[in-house]
Design an enzyme around this catalytic site. Structure first.
Site, PDB file in Angstrom:
ATOM      1  N   TYR A  39      43.887  18.753  32.135  1.00 39.13           N
ATOM      2  CA  TYR A  39      43.568  18.333  33.442  1.00 39.13           C
ATOM      3  C   TYR A  39      44.064  16.946  33.737  1.00 39.13           C
ATOM      4  O   TYR A  39      44.380  16.283  33.041  1.00 39.13           O
ATOM      5  CB  TYR A  39      42.005  18.338  33.254  1.00 39.13           C
ATOM      6  CG  TYR A  39      41.275  17.058  32.831  1.00 39.13           C
ATOM      7  CD1 TYR A  39      40.939  15.985  33.567  1.00 39.13           C
ATOM      8  CD2 TYR A  39      41.005  17.200  31.413  1.00 39.13           C
ATOM      9  CE1 TYR A  39      40.499  14.843  32.894  1.00 39.13           C
ATOM     10  CE2 TYR A  39      40.337  16.122  30.854  1.00 39.13           C
ATOM     11  CZ  TYR A  39      40.173  14.855  31.418  1.00 39.13           C
ATOM     12  OH  TYR A  39      39.513  13.958  30.867  1.00 39.13           O
ATOM     13  N   PHE A  50      42.434   9.371  38.623  1.00 44.51           N
ATOM     14  CA  PHE A  50      41.483   8.684  37.754  1.00 44.51           C
ATOM     15  C   PHE A  50      41.725   9.151  36.236  1.00 44.51           C
ATOM     16  O   PHE A  50      40.901   8.207  35.288  1.00 44.51           O
ATOM     17  CB  PHE A  50      40.196   8.771  38.315  1.00 44.51           C
ATOM     18  CG  PHE A  50      39.465   9.766  38.503  1.00 44.51           C
ATOM     19  CD1 PHE A  50      38.928  10.438  37.393  1.00 44.51           C
ATOM     20  CD2 PHE A  50      39.503  10.811  39.519  1.00 44.51           C
ATOM     21  CE1 PHE A  50      38.042  11.614  37.322  1.00 44.51           C
ATOM     22  CE2 PHE A  50      38.959  11.914  39.591  1.00 44.51           C
ATOM     23  CZ  PHE A  50      38.407  12.491  38.395  1.00 44.51           C
ATOM     24  N   ASP A  51      41.993  10.189  35.943  1.00 45.94           N
ATOM     25  CA  ASP A  51      41.854  10.843  34.423  1.00 45.94           C
ATOM     26  C   ASP A  51      42.781  11.609  34.378  1.00 45.94           C
ATOM     27  O   ASP A  51      43.115  12.369  35.231  1.00 45.94           O
ATOM     28  CB  ASP A  51      40.288  11.182  34.015  1.00 45.94           C
ATOM     29  CG  ASP A  51      40.220  11.221  32.570  1.00 45.94           C
ATOM     30  OD1 ASP A  51      41.104  10.741  31.864  1.00 45.94           O
ATOM     31  OD2 ASP A  51      39.209  11.567  32.277  1.00 45.94           O
ATOM     32  N   ILE A  70      30.560  17.873  34.009  1.00 50.93           N
ATOM     33  CA  ILE A  70      30.269  17.724  35.575  1.00 50.93           C
ATOM     34  C   ILE A  70      29.941  19.290  35.778  1.00 50.93           C
ATOM     35  O   ILE A  70      30.484  20.228  35.381  1.00 50.93           O
ATOM     36  CB  ILE A  70      31.102  17.321  36.549  1.00 50.93           C
ATOM     37  CG1 ILE A  70      32.363  17.937  36.716  1.00 50.93           C
ATOM     38  CG2 ILE A  70      31.235  15.671  36.352  1.00 50.93           C
ATOM     39  CD1 ILE A  70      33.413  17.314  37.734  1.00 50.93           C
ATOM     40  N   TYR A  96      29.810  13.521  40.392  1.00 56.24           N
ATOM     41  CA  TYR A  96      28.922  12.589  39.971  1.00 56.24           C
ATOM     42  C   TYR A  96      28.137  12.122  40.825  1.00 56.24           C
ATOM     43  O   TYR A  96      27.400  10.948  40.646  1.00 56.24           O
ATOM     44  CB  TYR A  96      29.856  11.239  39.598  1.00 56.24           C
ATOM     45  CG  TYR A  96      30.898  11.661  38.367  1.00 56.24           C
ATOM     46  CD1 TYR A  96      30.337  11.553  37.008  1.00 56.24           C
ATOM     47  CD2 TYR A  96      32.142  12.184  38.453  1.00 56.24           C
ATOM     48  CE1 TYR A  96      31.138  11.844  35.909  1.00 56.24           C
ATOM     49  CE2 TYR A  96      32.987  12.644  37.366  1.00 56.24           C
ATOM     50  CZ  TYR A  96      32.454  12.265  36.034  1.00 56.24           C
ATOM     51  OH  TYR A  96      33.194  12.921  34.855  1.00 56.24           O
ATOM     52  N   PHE A 113      40.463  18.546  40.708  1.00 54.36           N
ATOM     53  CA  PHE A 113      40.948  18.688  39.458  1.00 54.36           C
ATOM     54  C   PHE A 113      42.082  19.648  39.238  1.00 54.36           C
ATOM     55  O   PHE A 113      41.690  20.780  39.708  1.00 54.36           O
ATOM     56  CB  PHE A 113      39.850  18.911  38.272  1.00 54.36           C
ATOM     57  CG  PHE A 113      38.837  17.736  37.968  1.00 54.36           C
ATOM     58  CD1 PHE A 113      39.161  16.827  36.952  1.00 54.36           C
ATOM     59  CD2 PHE A 113      37.718  17.723  38.721  1.00 54.36           C
ATOM     60  CE1 PHE A 113      38.261  15.773  36.941  1.00 54.36           C
ATOM     61  CE2 PHE A 113      36.762  16.600  38.647  1.00 54.36           C
ATOM     62  CZ  PHE A 113      36.965  15.773  37.655  1.00 54.36           C
TER      63      PHE A 113
END
Length: 186
Positions: A39, A50-51, A70, A96, A113
């Site tokens: 992902y 961010f990731d 999540i 979140y 995502f």
């Protein structure tokens, strides 16, 4: 590629298929609840990544429906097939929330995502016949990721070559225009 689907009915989790899986591909289920995914997570507001698992070519594994990720992921992954890539847009209530996840994810953030469902499998001890089967499965996953990375690299190379060719054509046109103004007037 695909239409956007509202998976929660309130716009909280939207899914758009980027790459379809084969029709007979496995789906997460009671007997195959463990999933492996690749992902990239992006802040919708800024477009900032961010990731990601792409940089180090890792796999993220979790059990669907257990609340270990999540809410949006538990909702969306249940609808995916192995091999499918989907864009999942998650409103804060399904991500979140008002707390965010400092320092990378601010409070009340909508997240996007791009998720690839790489595999789904049974819980340990359920039905995989041996450790060698698991090793073979992981080796196959690694080969698939390397192949996908090679394809992406080849596509990037082709784009770069096309850009260079376009730049060369533009440069040639500019030089041709410069040459027209020189010479004696008739």
């Amino acid at each position: 590629m695909g239409d956007t689907m509202d998976l929660t009915g309130d716009g909280g989790v939207l899914k758009t298929i980027v790459r379809r899986a084969k029709p007979d591909a496995l789906v997460p289920s009671e007997s195959l609840p463990l999933v492996d995914v690749h992902y990239e997570g992006i802040l919708a507001e800024t477009g900032e990544v961010f990731d990601t698992t792409h940089e180090d070519n890792t796999i993220f594994s979790f059990e669907v429906g257990k609340g270990s990720v999540i809410k949006a992921w538990d909702v969306a992954l249940k609808t995916m097939k192995v091999g499918e890539v989907a864009k999942i847009t998650c409103k804060p209530d399904y991500a979140y929330g008002s707390a965010g996840s400092p320092p990378d994810i601010p409070p009340d953030s909508t997240l996007i995502f791009e998720v690839e469902l790489v595999a789904c499998r049974p819980r340990k001890g359920s039905s995989l016949s041996s450790v060698s089967d698991e090793k073979a499965r992981l080796e196959e996953l690694k080969k698939q990721r390397e192949l996908a990375a090679a394809v992406k690299e080849e596509e990037k190379k082709k784009r770069d070559e096309a850009k260079a060719a376009a730049a060369a054509r533009i440069q040639a046109k500019l030089e041709a225009k410069k040459g027209k103004g020189k010479g004696k007037a008739k």
